[in-house]
Structures are given as structure tokens and as C-alpha cells.
Design a protein around this motif. Structure first.
Motif, PDB file in Angstrom:
ATOM      1  N   THR A 108       0.854  -1.193   0.000  1.00 31.08           N
ATOM      2  CA  THR A 108       0.000   0.000   0.000  1.00 31.08           C
ATOM      3  C   THR A 108       0.889   1.242   0.000  1.00 31.08           C
ATOM      4  N   VAL A 122      -2.987   4.140  -2.764  1.00 32.58           N
ATOM      5  CA  VAL A 122      -3.095   3.175  -3.864  1.00 32.58           C
ATOM      6  C   VAL A 122      -2.626   1.797  -3.401  1.00 32.58           C
ATOM      7  N   ARG A 124      -2.105  -2.522  -4.480  1.00 31.85           N
ATOM      8  CA  ARG A 124      -1.594  -3.333  -5.593  1.00 31.85           C
ATOM      9  C   ARG A 124      -2.615  -3.445  -6.712  1.00 31.85           C
ATOM     10  N   LYS A 125      -3.850  -3.713  -6.320  1.00 30.41           N
ATOM     11  CA  LYS A 125      -4.879  -3.922  -7.370  1.00 30.41           C
ATOM     12  C   LYS A 125      -5.222  -2.633  -8.101  1.00 30.41           C
ATOM     13  N   THR A 147      -7.538   5.998  -4.419  1.00 32.78           N
ATOM     14  CA  THR A 147      -8.712   6.208  -3.569  1.00 32.78           C
ATOM     15  C   THR A 147      -8.405   7.481  -2.788  1.00 32.78           C
ATOM     16  N   ASN A 151     -12.296   9.655   1.791  1.00 35.96           N
ATOM     17  CA  ASN A 151     -12.688   8.244   1.933  1.00 35.96           C
ATOM     18  C   ASN A 151     -11.558   7.350   2.427  1.00 35.96           C
ATOM     19  N   ILE A 152     -10.537   7.932   2.999  1.00 36.96           N
ATOM     20  CA  ILE A 152      -9.416   7.122   3.467  1.00 36.96           C
ATOM     21  C   ILE A 152      -9.623   6.765   4.940  1.00 36.96           C
ATOM     22  N   THR A 153      -9.446   5.503   5.234  1.00 35.22           N
ATOM     23  CA  THR A 153      -9.515   5.050   6.624  1.00 35.22           C
ATOM     24  C   THR A 153      -8.156   5.307   7.257  1.00 35.22           C
ATOM     25  N   GLN A 172     -12.148  -4.149   4.708  1.00 30.34           N
ATOM     26  CA  GLN A 172     -11.498  -5.078   3.767  1.00 30.34           C
ATOM     27  C   GLN A 172     -10.312  -4.429   3.059  1.00 30.34           C
ATOM     28  N   ILE A 173      -9.427  -3.859   3.855  1.00 33.71           N
ATOM     29  CA  ILE A 173      -8.213  -3.253   3.311  1.00 33.71           C
ATOM     30  C   ILE A 173      -6.989  -3.889   3.975  1.00 33.71           C
ATOM     31  N   ASP A 174      -5.837  -3.703   3.327  1.00 35.49           N
ATOM     32  CA  ASP A 174      -4.612  -4.338   3.830  1.00 35.49           C
ATOM     33  C   ASP A 174      -3.851  -3.475   4.836  1.00 35.49           C
ATOM     34  N   GLY A 175      -4.076  -2.157   4.754  1.00 38.32           N
ATOM     35  CA  GLY A 175      -3.320  -1.302   5.662  1.00 38.32           C
ATOM     36  C   GLY A 175      -3.925   0.072   5.750  1.00 38.32           C
ATOM     37  N   PRO A 177      -2.937   4.393   7.007  1.00 41.51           N
ATOM     38  CA  PRO A 177      -1.895   5.317   7.460  1.00 41.51           C
ATOM     39  C   PRO A 177      -2.129   5.774   8.894  1.00 41.51           C
TER      40      PRO A 177
HETATM   41  P1  ADP Z   1      -5.783  -4.708  -2.914  1.00 45.84           P
HETATM   42  O1  ADP Z   1      -6.642  -3.763  -3.710  1.00 45.84           O
HETATM   43  O2  ADP Z   1      -4.418  -4.865  -3.537  1.00 45.84           O
HETATM   44  O3  ADP Z   1      -6.446  -6.004  -2.603  1.00 45.84           O
HETATM   45  P2  ADP Z   1      -6.578  -3.427  -0.442  1.00 45.84           P
HETATM   46  O4  ADP Z   1      -7.558  -4.499  -0.084  1.00 45.84           O
HETATM   47  O5  ADP Z   1      -5.784  -2.792   0.652  1.00 45.84           O
HETATM   48  O6  ADP Z   1      -5.530  -3.971  -1.507  1.00 45.84           O
HETATM   49  O7  ADP Z   1      -7.357  -2.266  -1.185  1.00 45.84           O
HETATM   50  C1  ADP Z   1      -8.673  -2.372  -1.679  1.00 45.84           C
HETATM   51  C2  ADP Z   1      -9.173  -0.995  -2.137  1.00 45.84           C
HETATM   52  O8  ADP Z   1      -9.287  -0.152  -1.003  1.00 45.84           O
HETATM   53  C3  ADP Z   1      -8.242  -0.286  -3.104  1.00 45.84           C
HETATM   54  O9  ADP Z   1      -8.989   0.362  -4.117  1.00 45.84           O
HETATM   55  C4  ADP Z   1      -7.505   0.730  -2.241  1.00 45.84           C
HETATM   56  O10 ADP Z   1      -7.200   1.939  -2.940  1.00 45.84           O
HETATM   57  C5  ADP Z   1      -8.500   1.005  -1.137  1.00 45.84           C
HETATM   58  N1  ADP Z   1      -7.814   1.242   0.153  1.00 45.84           N
HETATM   59  C6  ADP Z   1      -6.691   0.659   0.632  1.00 45.84           C
HETATM   60  N2  ADP Z   1      -6.360   1.142   1.848  1.00 45.84           N
HETATM   61  C7  ADP Z   1      -7.307   2.063   2.147  1.00 45.84           C
HETATM   62  C8  ADP Z   1      -7.544   2.933   3.258  1.00 45.84           C
HETATM   63  N3  ADP Z   1      -6.732   2.940   4.324  1.00 45.84           N
HETATM   64  N4  ADP Z   1      -8.621   3.738   3.220  1.00 45.84           N
HETATM   65  C9  ADP Z   1      -9.467   3.729   2.163  1.00 45.84           C
HETATM   66  N5  ADP Z   1      -9.297   2.946   1.073  1.00 45.84           N
HETATM   67  C10 ADP Z   1      -8.242   2.121   1.064  1.00 45.84           C
END
Ligand code: ADP
Length: 210
Positions: A108, A122, A124-125, A147, A151-153, A172-175, A177
Motif C-alpha cells: 500500500t 493506492v 496493488r490492485k 482512492t 474516503n481514506i480510513t 477489507q483493506i490491507d493497511g 496510514p
Molecule cells: P488490494 O486492492 O491490492 O487487494 P486493499 O484491499 O488494501 O488492496 O485495497 C482495496 C481498495 O481499497 C483499493 O482500491 C484501495 O485503494 C483502497 N484502500 C486501501 N487502503 C485504504 C484505506 N486505508 N482507506 C481507504 N481505502 C483504502
């Protein structure tokens, strides 16, 4: 979780049945010296099984191992475990963002403006999606595909790690900030990822003070 020795189990039993009881009296019951018992009493007190009051002695807190473990996990703070954030300027190209992701070995990237304040994320996907399109990745700025705020967590240094873990699952996100509030916006000071949580999980097994 700490494995208690036989002697430590016996001490807990004695304090349970006789507490409050002085270290001296516990030692007598075990036919040991007070000095021999000192490390055990220190461990049991630190781990939360026993409590000690000056001039009164030791008493049993009544807490089981798993209750103590839960209490401990609930206290973990973000700043104790956060790692270094990898940030990219929003004017950077998608190509450069992909290179940074490989070079820094992260999944991320946090996107910042000219004041180093958070504007997006951003994953990986996101980059894969852009890469399978027909655009020139060198000409495509990363802010087009990210993103974006609001809308950022996010989380802050003092937040509880367990709350961040719940956010990772619910969103459902990987990380996410770790940010600091500044007059210009949110400065990115760290990152918490699924790897962070996995490391804590493993550390619980190897940590000897529960
Ligand atoms: P991947 O898309 O590689 O599976 P993530 O599950 O972390 O990885 O991301 C899913 C979607 O959520 C992506 O479009 C990404 O931009 C968005 N995203 C990732 N982290 C955050 C965050 N902290 N807050 C909001 N959106 C996020």
C-alpha cells in the motif's frame, strides 16, 4: 502466554487460600527462602496473577490467564507497533508508483500533496487495474487512480491496535496510514498493516511476561 512453573502454580494456590500473605510466610509454607521466591513473586505480580500491598502482603487478583491476556491485548497502542510509511507525491506517475512499491516492498502506498499531507491511497490492485488499461503509465499521474480523501480510513498514534485491526477487517483493506493533525492537513507518520497485526499475534506466544 507465560507457562507457569510448578512452583509458581503452588504459590498462586497458597496465596488464593491464605492471602493476604507475606512473602516470608509463602516461603515458609514451601520450605524455601524468601530470596529464592523473589523472582517467582516478581513474575506473578508483573503478569497480574498476584497483587502486592506494602505491609499487607500478596493477594490473588482472581484473574485467569486468558482474562489477563485479553486485558493486555486491549491496551496495545498503534505507536508501539506502527511501521514506517511509504509515501508518493500525487503528481508522480503510476509507473513510478509501481517502481516504488517493488523497491520498498510494500503493498500500500500513501499519496501526499506538496505539503506532505495525505490525499489518497493506492493498493496493488489499483495499480494492476491501471496497468492493464491502455494508458501510458508514465503519463498517468497517480492521483487519477488513487482512492482519495475523505474516503481514506486512517488512525492516530494513540489509537488502540485492536480498533485498527477491526477497521482492516470491516473495510477489507490491507493497511492504513497513521496520521498526525497539522494546520495544513493530515501528515502521514506511520502505517499499520495486516503484517503488523500478524507480528503481534506471534509476539504473544514468545512474550514471557504474558
Ligand atoms: P488490494 O486492492 O491490492 O487487494 P486493499 O484491499 O488494501 O488492496 O485495497 C482495496 C481498495 O481499497 C483499493 O482500491 C484501495 O485503494 C483502497 N484502500 C486501501 N487502503 C485504504 C484505506 N486505508 N482507506 C481507504 N481505502 C483504502
Amino acid at each position: 502466554m507465560v507457562e507457569l512453573s510448578n512452583r509458581q502454580e503452588k504459590i498462586i494456590e497458597i496465596v488464593k487460600n491464605n492471602g493476604p500473605i507475606t512473602g516470608e510466610h509463602i516461603a515458609e509454607k514451601l520450605n524455601l527462602t524468601r530470596a529464592t521466591l523473589r523472582p517467582d513473586l516478581a513474575i506473578l505480580t508483573m503478569a497480574g496473577f498476584l497483587d502486592a500491598r506494602p505491609r499487607v502482603g500478596y493477594f490473588y487478583t482472581g484473574k485467569t490467564g486468558s482474562e489477563l491476556l485479553t486485558e493486555k491485548i486491549k491496551k496495545y497502542k498503534v505507536y508501539e507497533y506502527q511501521s514506517v510509511p511509504i509515501v508518493v507525491q500525487e503528481s508522480s506517475s503510476v509507473y513510478d508508483a509501481i517502481s516504488t512499491m517493488f523497491l520498498e516492498d510494500v503493498g500500500t502506498l500513501f499519496i501526499v500533496d506538496e505539503n506532505s499531507c495525505l490525499t489518497g491511497v493506492v493498493s496493488r490492485k489499483d495499480l494492476l487495474r491501471a496497468a492493464i488499461g491502455k494508458q501510458d503509465l508514465n503519463a498517468l499521474p497517480v492521483h487519477i487512480i488513487m482512492t482519495r480523501m475523505p474516503n481514506i480510513t486512517i488512525c492516530r498514534r494513540e489509537d488502540l491496535l485492536i480498533d485498527v485491526a477491526k477497521k482492516l477487517i470491516n473495510k477489507q483493506i490491507d493497511g492504513l496510514p497513521v496520521v498526525k493533525d497539522t494546520p495544513k492537513g493530515l501528515e502521514v507518520v506511520g502505517r499499520v498493516t495486516k503484517t503488523t497485526i500478524t507480528k503481534v499475534f506471534v509476539e504473544l506466544i514468545t512474550d514471557h511476561h504474558i
